[in-house]
Motif scaffolding. Structure first.
Motif, mmCIF file in Angstrom:
data_model
loop_
_atom_site.group_PDB
_atom_site.id
_atom_site.type_symbol
_atom_site.label_atom_id
_atom_site.label_comp_id
_atom_site.label_asym_id
_atom_site.label_seq_id
_atom_site.Cartn_x
_atom_site.Cartn_y
_atom_site.Cartn_z
ATOM 1 N N ASN A 113 -8.151 0.402 0.175
ATOM 2 C CA ASN A 113 -8.834 1.598 0.694
ATOM 3 C C ASN A 113 -10.219 1.862 0.100
ATOM 4 O OD1 ASN A 113 -6.517 2.042 2.184
ATOM 5 N ND2 ASN A 113 -5.660 3.498 0.727
ATOM 6 N N ASN A 140 -0.511 1.665 9.233
ATOM 7 C CA ASN A 140 0.449 1.904 8.147
ATOM 8 C C ASN A 140 1.599 2.764 8.655
ATOM 9 O OD1 ASN A 140 -1.447 0.611 6.589
ATOM 10 N ND2 ASN A 140 -2.235 2.470 5.641
ATOM 11 N N ARG A 141 1.244 3.791 9.422
ATOM 12 C CA ARG A 141 2.227 4.729 9.967
ATOM 13 C C ARG A 141 3.160 3.996 10.933
ATOM 14 N NH1 ARG A 141 -1.375 9.063 11.452
ATOM 15 N NH2 ARG A 141 -1.336 8.596 13.654
ATOM 16 N N TYR A 177 -12.796 1.149 1.820
ATOM 17 C CA TYR A 177 -13.462 1.456 3.086
ATOM 18 C C TYR A 177 -14.775 0.689 3.281
ATOM 19 C CZ TYR A 177 -10.122 5.310 2.654
ATOM 20 O OH TYR A 177 -8.982 6.043 2.463
ATOM 21 N N ALA A 232 -4.846 3.528 8.850
ATOM 22 C CA ALA A 232 -3.818 4.528 8.530
ATOM 23 C C ALA A 232 -2.769 4.556 9.639
ATOM 24 C CB ALA A 232 -4.454 5.898 8.355
ATOM 25 N N GLN A 254 -6.909 10.755 -2.056
ATOM 26 C CA GLN A 254 -7.022 10.602 -0.596
ATOM 27 C C GLN A 254 -6.499 9.245 -0.142
ATOM 28 O OE1 GLN A 254 -9.325 8.397 0.960
ATOM 29 N NE2 GLN A 254 -10.114 7.692 -0.995
ATOM 30 N N SER A 255 -6.615 8.248 -1.023
ATOM 31 C CA SER A 255 -6.175 6.898 -0.694
ATOM 32 C C SER A 255 -4.662 6.851 -0.447
ATOM 33 C CB SER A 255 -6.567 5.961 -1.834
ATOM 34 O OG SER A 255 -6.141 4.665 -1.582
ATOM 35 N N ALA A 256 -3.910 7.664 -1.222
ATOM 36 C CA ALA A 256 -2.451 7.698 -1.060
ATOM 37 C C ALA A 256 -2.088 8.182 0.339
ATOM 38 C CB ALA A 256 -1.831 8.601 -2.116
ATOM 39 N N LYS A 302 0.847 -1.202 0.000
ATOM 40 C CA LYS A 302 0.000 0.000 0.000
ATOM 41 C C LYS A 302 0.878 1.246 0.000
ATOM 42 C CE LYS A 302 -2.896 0.295 3.432
ATOM 43 N NZ LYS A 302 -4.325 0.406 3.584
ATOM 44 N N ILE A 303 1.936 1.196 0.816
ATOM 45 C CA ILE A 303 2.824 2.347 0.927
ATOM 46 C C ILE A 303 3.458 2.633 -0.437
ATOM 47 C CG2 ILE A 303 4.977 3.159 2.014
ATOM 48 C CD1 ILE A 303 4.037 1.577 4.559
ATOM 49 N N GLN A 314 -3.991 8.008 3.024
ATOM 50 C CA GLN A 314 -4.402 6.948 3.967
ATOM 51 C C GLN A 314 -3.343 5.851 4.015
ATOM 52 O OE1 GLN A 314 -7.001 6.267 6.018
ATOM 53 N NE2 GLN A 314 -7.042 4.044 6.172
ATOM 54 N N SER A 315 -2.843 5.439 2.838
ATOM 55 C CA SER A 315 -1.863 4.354 2.784
ATOM 56 C C SER A 315 -0.563 4.737 3.460
ATOM 57 C CB SER A 315 -1.587 3.959 1.336
ATOM 58 O OG SER A 315 -2.715 3.316 0.811
ATOM 59 N N LEU A 316 -0.210 6.012 3.380
ATOM 60 C CA LEU A 316 1.031 6.457 4.012
ATOM 61 C C LEU A 316 0.817 6.758 5.490
ATOM 62 C CD1 LEU A 316 2.381 8.700 1.131
ATOM 63 C CD2 LEU A 316 3.271 6.504 1.878
ATOM 64 N N GLY A 317 -0.374 6.475 5.962
ATOM 65 C CA GLY A 317 -0.651 6.647 7.389
ATOM 66 C C GLY A 317 -1.017 8.068 7.752
ATOM 67 N N LEU A 318 -1.298 8.891 6.749
ATOM 68 C CA LEU A 318 -1.617 10.293 7.034
ATOM 69 C C LEU A 318 -3.128 10.479 7.106
ATOM 70 C CD1 LEU A 318 1.052 11.788 4.612
ATOM 71 C CD2 LEU A 318 1.219 11.559 7.087
ATOM 72 N N ASN A 319 -3.683 10.005 8.182
ATOM 73 C CA ASN A 319 -5.115 10.163 8.414
ATOM 74 C C ASN A 319 -5.275 10.812 9.777
ATOM 75 O OD1 ASN A 319 -7.827 9.682 9.288
ATOM 76 N ND2 ASN A 319 -8.018 8.079 7.756
ATOM 77 N N HIS A 320 -5.943 11.921 9.799
ATOM 78 C CA HIS A 320 -6.092 12.675 11.039
ATOM 79 C C HIS A 320 -7.436 13.375 11.001
ATOM 80 C CE1 HIS A 320 -5.347 15.758 14.097
ATOM 81 N NE2 HIS A 320 -4.416 14.950 14.555
ATOM 82 N N LYS A 321 -8.100 13.393 12.147
ATOM 83 C CA LYS A 321 -9.444 13.980 12.193
ATOM 84 C C LYS A 321 -9.466 15.394 11.655
ATOM 85 C CE LYS A 321 -11.722 11.244 15.722
ATOM 86 N NZ LYS A 321 -10.685 10.224 15.887
#
Lengths: 231, 246
Positions: free
Chosen positions: B216, B237-238, B218, B234, A186-188, A16-17, A190-197
């Motif tokens: 993804n 992944n991080r 979802y 996510a 947006q999926s990119a 994914k990354i 998410q895959s890199l772990g960059l998901n934040h409220k």
């Protein structure tokens, strides 16, 4: 420390990354490509565009990035094929009834198909412009700008986009790109772990706007030329 | 209510399965989906037929045993509930309902609607725990935990391991499950100690057990009966990337 980097791109999370990194790289290319080509809308008979195209074709950094770009495209495609084959293995028996639209967007589930359509478009597109500029020659005489001779990439655009079916192929290519980006952008992240409220809604909105406007600007190029809005 | 049920019947792991159609009469709209199955099974037993095998345990939505793919969706049409908490009033009188087992290579069908989910247990065994030395327990209040961290761990611990995420995913990916199990621990100080090895071992085991890759879509989040967010994936992944790079 023995695990350092081992399997970073081969494990499921690593794959994914890799998709995310290559995807974002290709997105950055789209911005550059779109910005440069949009100079045709200056409508100066291709002066600025031909100068920009000359810079892109001769600058050493850009030429190196061109190789990196092809490597990025190939890595993105190979990784996607691996993902698809792995998924087939993991999910060999299909449901008799599958209500996909109840749980996800159709373009999220059909990224492989959209990617294939984009690849088909890319082959046509590269044969139309890149292959000729690099290898065979454009087949049209160069132009003089401020006393200097330039390859007439603008003239090539006018020639290619004078054919109706070519314009249709380009528009279909851009529609495929728009939906591919609608998921991919947006999926990119998410895959890199960059998901934040706080940031994810901003990323999603940016992604949606990007997916609409970049392909739209691209699509307007053949349309404007075909209908004679550009001289 | 009168319903027609199209149910997947399969004698054992190796047998070929097929759909059988069962008309069910006089179903109360207040029955749960599983009670409706009990009702149908009683009828089958009385007729001398083999009852339909399905998983169930607590029947109050917390154990994660029930696992039915109903009309194209995990746990049926109502979001945020397990099959046992789904009631017949969510269906129309005269409706045909298709019921299938979870479909994934890592969840082989054992019988009818029962699948083997021990692959989940193996992923847990690979890192879904905290190693604590024996001895006198220290006072709980000596380890300060912020409300945010406690809430994060709690939201991850909501996962009941039912497998709906895998069932709903077009890639049969277990990432929502695995990431929930990771942050159940990794959000808390006691769990942070083994965070790096945990994420690597659990991801490795997940792949080994034959779960697919996440793309993804979802679908997992949309069908999770506990409505766990893909934000957990996510974070995984991080954490995976950080573990590999440092």
């Amino acid at each position: 420390m023995t695990t350092f980097l081992s399997g970073i791109f081969t494990r499921s999370v690593g794959k994914k990354i890799a998709m995310g990194i290559t995807g974002l790289f290709l997105i950055s290319f789209l911005i550059v490509h779109c910005a440069i080509n949009a100079t045709i809308f200056v409508n100066d008979g291709g002066k600025v565009f031909n100068e920009a195209a000359h810079f892109m074709g001769t600058n050493i950094f850009i030429r190196i990035m061109e190789i990196v770009l092809f490597a990025g495209i190939i890595w993105h495609i190979v990784q996607a094929l691996i993902l698809t084959l792995d998924s087939r293995k993991a999910n060999s028996v299909k449901y008799a009834k599958f209500d996909g639209k109840a749980n996800s967007k159709w373009y999220s589930r059909w990224m492989g198909l959209l990617g294939t359509l984009i690849l088909m478009f890319l082959v046509v597109h590269l044969l139309d412009f890149w292959a000729q500029a690099r290898f065979t020659g454009l087949g049209i005489p160069p132009v003089m700008i401020d006393g200097k001779e330039y390859e007439n990439m603008y003239g090539k655009m006018l020639e290619v986009f004078s054919v109706g079916w070519v314009v249709v192929v380009y528009i279909l290519g851009m529609i495929s790109l728009a939906y591919h980006l609608m998921h991919g952008f947006q999926s990119a992240f998410q895959s890199l772990g960059l998901n934040h409220k706080k940031y994810t809604p901003v990323i999603k909105l940016t992604g949606t706007l990007f997916s609409i406007f970049i392909p739209l600007i691209f699509a307007l190029m053949p349309i404007a030329i075909y209908f004679g809005f550009l001289k | 209510m009168n319903l027609t049920l199209k149910i997947w019947r399969q004698k054992n792991k190796n047998a070929e399965g097929k759909f059988e159609t069962y008309p069910v009469k006089d179903v109360s709209p207040d029955m749960s989906f599983l009670e409706m199955f009990d009702y149908l099974n009683e009828e089958l037993i009385n007729k001398g037929e083999e009852p339909i095998a399905f998983d169930s345990d607590c029947r109050e939505g917390i154990c994660g045993s029930c696992s039915m793919w109903i009309n194209g969706r995990a746990h049926g049409p109502v979001p945020g509930v397990t099959t046992c908490q789904l009631h017949m009033r969510s269906f129309k009188d005269g409706e045909t309902i298709t019921v299938e087992p979870w479909r994934a290579k890592a969840f082989p069908v054992i019988k009818d609607l029962v699948v083997d989910r021990s692959s989940f247990d193996k992923v847990i065994a690979a890192g879904g725990f905290v190693s604590i030395n024996t001895g006198g327990a220290q006072d709980g209040n000596t380890i300060l935990i912020s409300k945010d961290d406690a809430s994060e761990a709690f939201s991850a611990s909501m996962c009941i391991g039912c497998g709906a995420c895998v069932a709903a995913c077009k890639n049969s990916s277990a990432m929502l499950f695995v990431s929930s199990k990771i942050f159940h621990f990794a959000s808390l100080p006691q769990g942070k100690v083994e965070a790096k090895t945990r994420v690597q071992n659990m991801v490795a085991k997940m792949d080994e057990e034959g779960f697919g890759d996440c793309s993804n879509t979802y679908a997992c989040e949309a069908q999770c009966p506990k409505e766990i967010s893909v934000e957990k994936i996510a974070k995984m992944n991080r954490e995976y990337l950080t573990a590999k790079l440092t």
